[in-house]
Design a protein around this motif. Structure first.
Motif, PDB file in Angstrom:
ATOM      1  N   VAL B   3      34.268  46.944-102.597  1.00 47.06           N
ATOM      2  CA  VAL B   3      32.779  46.653-102.792  1.00 47.06           C
ATOM      3  C   VAL B   3      32.384  46.487-104.242  1.00 47.06           C
ATOM      4  O   VAL B   3      31.635  45.473-104.655  1.00 47.06           O
ATOM      5  N   PHE B   7      31.104  42.984-105.924  1.00 47.82           N
ATOM      6  CA  PHE B   7      29.927  43.023-106.374  1.00 47.82           C
ATOM      7  C   PHE B   7      30.367  42.251-107.825  1.00 47.82           C
ATOM      8  O   PHE B   7      29.471  41.163-108.293  1.00 47.82           O
ATOM      9  N   GLN B  45      30.474  50.425-111.073  1.00 49.01           N
ATOM     10  CA  GLN B  45      29.709  49.634-110.031  1.00 49.01           C
ATOM     11  C   GLN B  45      28.208  50.413-110.053  1.00 49.01           C
ATOM     12  O   GLN B  45      27.897  51.332-110.609  1.00 49.01           O
ATOM     13  N   PRO B  46      27.432  49.221-109.713  1.00 46.16           N
ATOM     14  CA  PRO B  46      25.933  49.699-109.984  1.00 46.16           C
ATOM     15  C   PRO B  46      25.333  50.577-108.972  1.00 46.16           C
ATOM     16  O   PRO B  46      26.038  50.659-107.913  1.00 46.16           O
ATOM     17  N   VAL B  66      24.017  41.218-101.389  1.00 48.09           N
ATOM     18  CA  VAL B  66      24.616  42.193-100.589  1.00 48.09           C
ATOM     19  C   VAL B  66      25.418  41.393 -99.270  1.00 48.09           C
ATOM     20  O   VAL B  66      26.496  41.525 -99.190  1.00 48.09           O
ATOM     21  N   LYS B  67      24.602  40.470 -98.914  1.00 49.49           N
ATOM     22  CA  LYS B  67      25.196  39.607 -97.784  1.00 49.49           C
ATOM     23  C   LYS B  67      26.655  38.961 -98.379  1.00 49.49           C
ATOM     24  O   LYS B  67      27.487  38.813 -97.673  1.00 49.49           O
ATOM     25  N   ILE B  69      28.388  39.814-100.624  1.00 42.41           N
ATOM     26  CA  ILE B  69      29.366  41.178-101.149  1.00 42.41           C
ATOM     27  C   ILE B  69      30.196  41.182 -99.539  1.00 42.41           C
ATOM     28  O   ILE B  69      31.350  41.289 -99.643  1.00 42.41           O
ATOM     29  N   GLU B  70      29.313  41.544 -98.571  1.00 42.48           N
ATOM     30  CA  GLU B  70      29.612  41.612 -97.112  1.00 42.48           C
ATOM     31  C   GLU B  70      30.891  40.795 -96.998  1.00 42.48           C
ATOM     32  O   GLU B  70      32.050  40.912 -96.329  1.00 42.48           O
ATOM     33  N   LEU B  73      34.407  41.242 -98.400  1.00 44.16           N
ATOM     34  CA  LEU B  73      35.257  42.380 -97.729  1.00 44.16           C
ATOM     35  C   LEU B  73      36.391  42.292 -96.826  1.00 44.16           C
ATOM     36  O   LEU B  73      36.123  41.324 -96.005  1.00 44.16           O
TER      37      LEU B  73
END
Lengths: 73, 73
Positions: B3, B7, B45-46, B66-67, B69-70, B73
């Motif tokens: 993650v 990011f 990481q934030p 976020v999407k 980032i997903e 993964l």
């Protein structure tokens, strides 16, 4: 409402929907129960990795949790 | 990819799309330039608040970051 508080509200909602106690969620996420409580009360804020870990445990896409947070701001 | 690294990749992509240097983004977010660099390299990481601040500055919805980032993964 700020982001930290909104995360707490959303976390509590989905933890309850998953029928998990704070302790059960903490155990499954490998986090401390008191930390889950503090997150729900907006006394701590998660890193993005913790957000993903919790979302995974609650079987919800992280982006959906974030979208709900946005709606509360 | 984890993650934190994902990011960093997404942050760098959207910072460049916004035509901002690390320094300019840092200034607008009230963060340190070296911190932006560390985020992009996956060395930090934030928190969720920082995620929202950066997304706001880059004029993108946090859930969309976020999407992405997903997807990495």
């Amino acid at each position: 409402m700020n982001v930290t508080d909104a995360f707490g509200v959303v976390l509590k909602k989905y933890r309850k929907l998953a029928n998990l106690s704070q302790e059960q969620l903490a155990l499954q996420c490998n986090l401390d129960r008191t930390y889950i409580g503090m997150l729900e009360r907006g006394q701590r804020q998660p890193t993005i990795t913790t957000l993903f870990t919790i979302a995974d445990t609650l079987s919800i896409e992280p982006n959906k949790l974030v979208k709900e947070i946005e709606a509360l701001l």
